[in-house]
Design a protein around this motif. Structure first.
Motif, PDB file in Angstrom:
ATOM      1  N   GLU A  79       0.846  -1.182   0.000  1.00 10.72           N
ATOM      2  CA  GLU A  79       0.000   0.000   0.000  1.00 10.72           C
ATOM      3  C   GLU A  79       0.885   1.237   0.000  1.00 10.72           C
ATOM      4  OE1 GLU A  79      -3.078  -0.502   2.939  1.00 10.72           O
ATOM      5  OE2 GLU A  79      -3.628   1.616   2.751  1.00 10.72           O
ATOM      6  N   VAL A  80       0.612   2.179  -0.898  1.00 12.60           N
ATOM      7  CA  VAL A  80       1.309   3.466  -0.899  1.00 12.60           C
ATOM      8  C   VAL A  80       0.250   4.560  -0.928  1.00 12.60           C
ATOM      9  CG1 VAL A  80       2.871   4.999  -2.154  1.00 12.60           C
ATOM     10  CG2 VAL A  80       3.339   2.544  -2.113  1.00 12.60           C
ATOM     11  N   ASP A  81       0.277   5.443   0.062  1.00 13.04           N
ATOM     12  CA  ASP A  81      -0.704   6.530   0.176  1.00 13.04           C
ATOM     13  C   ASP A  81      -2.138   6.023   0.011  1.00 13.04           C
ATOM     14  OD1 ASP A  81       1.431   8.277   0.447  1.00 13.04           O
ATOM     15  OD2 ASP A  81       1.561   8.632  -1.721  1.00 13.04           O
ATOM     16  N   GLY A  82      -2.433   4.943   0.703  1.00  8.12           N
ATOM     17  CA  GLY A  82      -3.796   4.421   0.676  1.00  8.12           C
ATOM     18  C   GLY A  82      -4.179   3.693  -0.599  1.00  8.12           C
ATOM     19  N   LYS A  83      -3.197   3.519  -1.514  1.00 10.64           N
ATOM     20  CA  LYS A  83      -3.500   2.801  -2.758  1.00 10.64           C
ATOM     21  C   LYS A  83      -2.742   1.493  -2.821  1.00 10.64           C
ATOM     22  CE  LYS A  83      -3.672   4.186  -6.909  1.00 10.64           C
ATOM     23  NZ  LYS A  83      -3.177   4.771  -8.170  1.00 10.64           N
ATOM     24  N   TYR A  84      -3.383   0.459  -3.326  1.00 11.83           N
ATOM     25  CA  TYR A  84      -2.697  -0.822  -3.475  1.00 11.83           C
ATOM     26  C   TYR A  84      -1.862  -0.813  -4.753  1.00 11.83           C
ATOM     27  CZ  TYR A  84      -6.071  -2.326   0.047  1.00 11.83           C
ATOM     28  OH  TYR A  84      -6.823  -2.435   1.188  1.00 11.83           O
ATOM     29  N   VAL A  85      -0.596  -1.196  -4.610  1.00 13.63           N
ATOM     30  CA  VAL A  85       0.321  -1.229  -5.752  1.00 13.63           C
ATOM     31  C   VAL A  85       1.115  -2.533  -5.718  1.00 13.63           C
ATOM     32  CG1 VAL A  85       0.556   1.303  -5.844  1.00 13.63           C
ATOM     33  CG2 VAL A  85       2.142  -0.035  -4.435  1.00 13.63           C
ATOM     34  N   GLY A  86       1.943  -2.726  -6.723  1.00 14.18           N
ATOM     35  CA  GLY A  86       2.810  -3.899  -6.759  1.00 14.18           C
ATOM     36  C   GLY A  86       2.608  -4.718  -8.027  1.00 14.18           C
ATOM     37  N   ILE A  87       3.488  -5.668  -8.230  1.00 10.49           N
ATOM     38  CA  ILE A  87       3.463  -6.507  -9.438  1.00 10.49           C
ATOM     39  C   ILE A  87       2.107  -7.205  -9.593  1.00 10.49           C
ATOM     40  CG2 ILE A  87       4.459  -8.576 -10.506  1.00 10.49           C
ATOM     41  CD1 ILE A  87       7.181  -7.745  -9.247  1.00 10.49           C
ATOM     42  N   ASP A  88       1.633  -7.836  -8.508  1.00  5.93           N
ATOM     43  CA  ASP A  88       0.354  -8.568  -8.590  1.00  5.93           C
ATOM     44  C   ASP A  88      -0.805  -7.631  -8.890  1.00  5.93           C
ATOM     45  OD1 ASP A  88       1.714 -10.866  -7.978  1.00  5.93           O
ATOM     46  OD2 ASP A  88       0.708 -11.238  -6.065  1.00  5.93           O
ATOM     47  N   VAL A  89      -0.781  -6.463  -8.250  1.00  2.00           N
ATOM     48  CA  VAL A  89      -1.879  -5.505  -8.416  1.00  2.00           C
ATOM     49  C   VAL A  89      -1.912  -5.012  -9.869  1.00  2.00           C
ATOM     50  CG1 VAL A  89      -2.740  -3.219  -7.725  1.00  2.00           C
ATOM     51  CG2 VAL A  89      -1.840  -4.800  -5.991  1.00  2.00           C
ATOM     52  N   ASP A  90      -0.748  -4.609 -10.393  1.00  4.72           N
ATOM     53  CA  ASP A  90      -0.690  -4.137 -11.785  1.00  4.72           C
ATOM     54  C   ASP A  90      -1.064  -5.254 -12.753  1.00  4.72           C
ATOM     55  OD1 ASP A  90       0.200  -1.853 -10.619  1.00  4.72           O
ATOM     56  OD2 ASP A  90       2.033  -1.658 -11.806  1.00  4.72           O
ATOM     57  N   LEU A  91      -0.606  -6.463 -12.418  1.00  7.14           N
ATOM     58  CA  LEU A  91      -0.846  -7.599 -13.305  1.00  7.14           C
ATOM     59  C   LEU A  91      -2.332  -7.937 -13.397  1.00  7.14           C
ATOM     60  CD1 LEU A  91       1.103  -9.324 -14.916  1.00  7.14           C
ATOM     61  CD2 LEU A  91       1.159 -10.956 -13.033  1.00  7.14           C
ATOM     62  N   VAL A 122     -11.938  -5.802 -11.298  1.00  3.51           N
ATOM     63  CA  VAL A 122     -11.579  -6.464 -10.039  1.00  3.51           C
ATOM     64  C   VAL A 122     -11.797  -5.528  -8.862  1.00  3.51           C
ATOM     65  CG1 VAL A 122      -9.926  -8.107 -11.012  1.00  3.51           C
ATOM     66  CG2 VAL A 122      -9.124  -5.838 -10.327  1.00  3.51           C
ATOM     67  N   GLN A 123     -12.112  -6.148  -7.761  1.00  2.00           N
ATOM     68  CA  GLN A 123     -12.199  -5.426  -6.494  1.00  2.00           C
ATOM     69  C   GLN A 123     -11.192  -6.096  -5.571  1.00  2.00           C
ATOM     70  OE1 GLN A 123     -16.237  -5.133  -5.009  1.00  2.00           O
ATOM     71  NE2 GLN A 123     -15.493  -5.151  -2.902  1.00  2.00           N
ATOM     72  N   LEU A 124     -10.166  -5.337  -5.155  1.00  2.00           N
ATOM     73  CA  LEU A 124      -9.097  -5.928  -4.351  1.00  2.00           C
ATOM     74  C   LEU A 124      -9.488  -5.965  -2.878  1.00  2.00           C
ATOM     75  CD1 LEU A 124      -6.092  -4.131  -6.077  1.00  2.00           C
ATOM     76  CD2 LEU A 124      -6.943  -6.437  -6.507  1.00  2.00           C
ATOM     77  N   GLU A 125      -9.280  -7.112  -2.264  1.00  2.00           N
ATOM     78  CA  GLU A 125      -9.615  -7.292  -0.845  1.00  2.00           C
ATOM     79  C   GLU A 125      -8.336  -7.656  -0.098  1.00  2.00           C
ATOM     80  OE1 GLU A 125     -12.760  -7.087   0.381  1.00  2.00           O
ATOM     81  OE2 GLU A 125     -13.869  -6.964  -1.500  1.00  2.00           O
ATOM     82  N   ALA A 126      -7.865  -6.719   0.758  1.00  2.00           N
ATOM     83  CA  ALA A 126      -6.627  -6.984   1.518  1.00  2.00           C
ATOM     84  C   ALA A 126      -6.936  -7.844   2.735  1.00  2.00           C
ATOM     85  CB  ALA A 126      -6.013  -5.665   1.954  1.00  2.00           C
ATOM     86  N   MET A 127      -6.084  -8.834   2.970  1.00  2.00           N
ATOM     87  CA  MET A 127      -6.264  -9.699   4.147  1.00  2.00           C
ATOM     88  C   MET A 127      -4.944 -10.369   4.503  1.00  2.00           C
ATOM     89  SD  MET A 127      -8.585 -12.625   2.301  1.00  2.00           S
ATOM     90  CE  MET A 127      -9.738 -11.397   1.745  1.00  2.00           C
ATOM     91  N   ASP A 128      -4.889 -10.965   5.707  1.00  2.00           N
ATOM     92  CA  ASP A 128      -3.711 -11.749   6.063  1.00  2.00           C
ATOM     93  C   ASP A 128      -3.575 -12.883   5.046  1.00  2.00           C
ATOM     94  OD1 ASP A 128      -3.084 -10.302   8.304  1.00  2.00           O
ATOM     95  OD2 ASP A 128      -4.039 -11.694   9.716  1.00  2.00           O
ATOM     96  N   PHE A 129      -2.332 -13.215   4.714  1.00  2.00           N
ATOM     97  CA  PHE A 129      -2.134 -14.263   3.708  1.00  2.00           C
ATOM     98  C   PHE A 129      -2.875 -15.552   4.070  1.00  2.00           C
ATOM     99  CE2 PHE A 129       0.115 -17.876   1.864  1.00  2.00           C
ATOM    100  CZ  PHE A 129      -0.062 -17.574   0.524  1.00  2.00           C
ATOM    101  N   LYS A 130      -2.813 -15.913   5.348  1.00  2.00           N
ATOM    102  CA  LYS A 130      -3.413 -17.191   5.763  1.00  2.00           C
ATOM    103  C   LYS A 130      -4.930 -17.214   5.578  1.00  2.00           C
ATOM    104  CE  LYS A 130      -4.362 -16.361  10.653  1.00  2.00           C
ATOM    105  NZ  LYS A 130      -4.209 -14.890  10.717  1.00  2.00           N
TER     106      LYS A 130
END
Ligand code: GLN
Length: 257
Positions: free
Chosen positions: A51-63, A75-83
């Protein structure tokens, strides 16, 4: 005549029911008529998801955004613990799993994965000033930090009885790193691209020991036997992005130099 009509309607009704039953696609439609799929991500996992400035970023997010654009869904991204990602997929709260998730035989029992999209592999990591731990055998009698539900944690489990060490579990990668940084644990297991990115970004006082311990690859997932149509679309999107250079562009954006 009446009776045959009744039989006809009963048959029609059965057909409609069967058609509904076989429709195991999920996702919801938005105003523009596009299907929106919920994607589970682990935002403690740079360079793949953060997360950068409240936005989700990264290879997976861009991909996943580029694949969605290529294939005409949203897509609607849902952040959660990996497990929590696979359980959420099983509970129907997610349509798609990401999270820098390695394709494993165990996970394949409940998840259908796309073609692999990134070579990862688990590494042993210790503090920079530790010259004592040269391999996993040297972990005997020590404390080892792992992240719950990961292949690193599974790897530790697979050798703990033979070698004999104490496992301490964490929900996210930064907390696991901290445990070794502050000397509470001697070592941790993390995916090589993730730990090497973290070390390059900031002086964590950590180092990778030896070669990668396996050759895990990342895959995007759907619940086993469900959402096969979106699985096919993601595979097609991945293929298109590899062919048109967009995949490499995304990798270079995060991993160049
Ligand atoms: N790639 C590892 C796994 O699949 C770790 C993923 C993560 O911590 N987000 O278990």
């Amino acid at each position: 005549m009446r009776k045959s009509l009744l039989v006809f309607f009963v048959a029609l009704f059965a057909l409609v029911l069967a058609a509904c039953g076989s429709n195991n696609e999920s996702g919801t439609s938005n105003e523009s008529g596009k299907t929106v799929y919920k994607v589970g991500i682990d935002t403690t996992y740079p360079p793949f998801e953060y997360e950068v400035d409240g936005k989700y970023v990264g290879i997976d997010v861009d991909l996943i955004n580029a694949i969605a654009e290529d294939q005409g869904f949203e897509v609607q991204l849902e952040a959660m613990d990996f497990k929590g990602i696979i359980p959420a997929l099983q509970a129907g709260q997610l349509d798609i799993s990401m999270g820098g998730m390695s394709i494993t035989e165990d996970r394949k029992k409940v998840v259908d994965f796309t073609d692999p999209y990134f070579d990862a592999g688990v590494s042993l990591v210790v503090s920079k000033d530790n010259s004592e731990i040269k391999s996993v055998e040297d972990l005997k009698g020590k404390k080892v930090a792992v992240k719950k539900g990961t292949v690193g944690a599974n790897y530790a489990d697979s050798i703990v009885n033979d070698i004999g060490f104490e496992i301490i579990q964490f929900d996210d990668s930064p907390s696991m790193f901290l445990e070794v940084q502050n000397g509470n644990a001697v070592a941790l297991f993390e995916d090589y691209p993730v730990i090497s990115y973290a070390i390059a970004q900031q002086d964590l006082g950590l180092q990778v020991v030896g070669d990668r311990l396996n050759d895990d690859q990342y895959g995007i997932g759907v619940l086993k036997g469900k959402n096969q149509e979106v699985l096919a679309k993601i595979n097609q999107g991945l293929k298109n992005l590899k062919e048109n250079g967009k995949y490499q562009e995304i990798i270079d954006k995060y991993l160049a130099d």
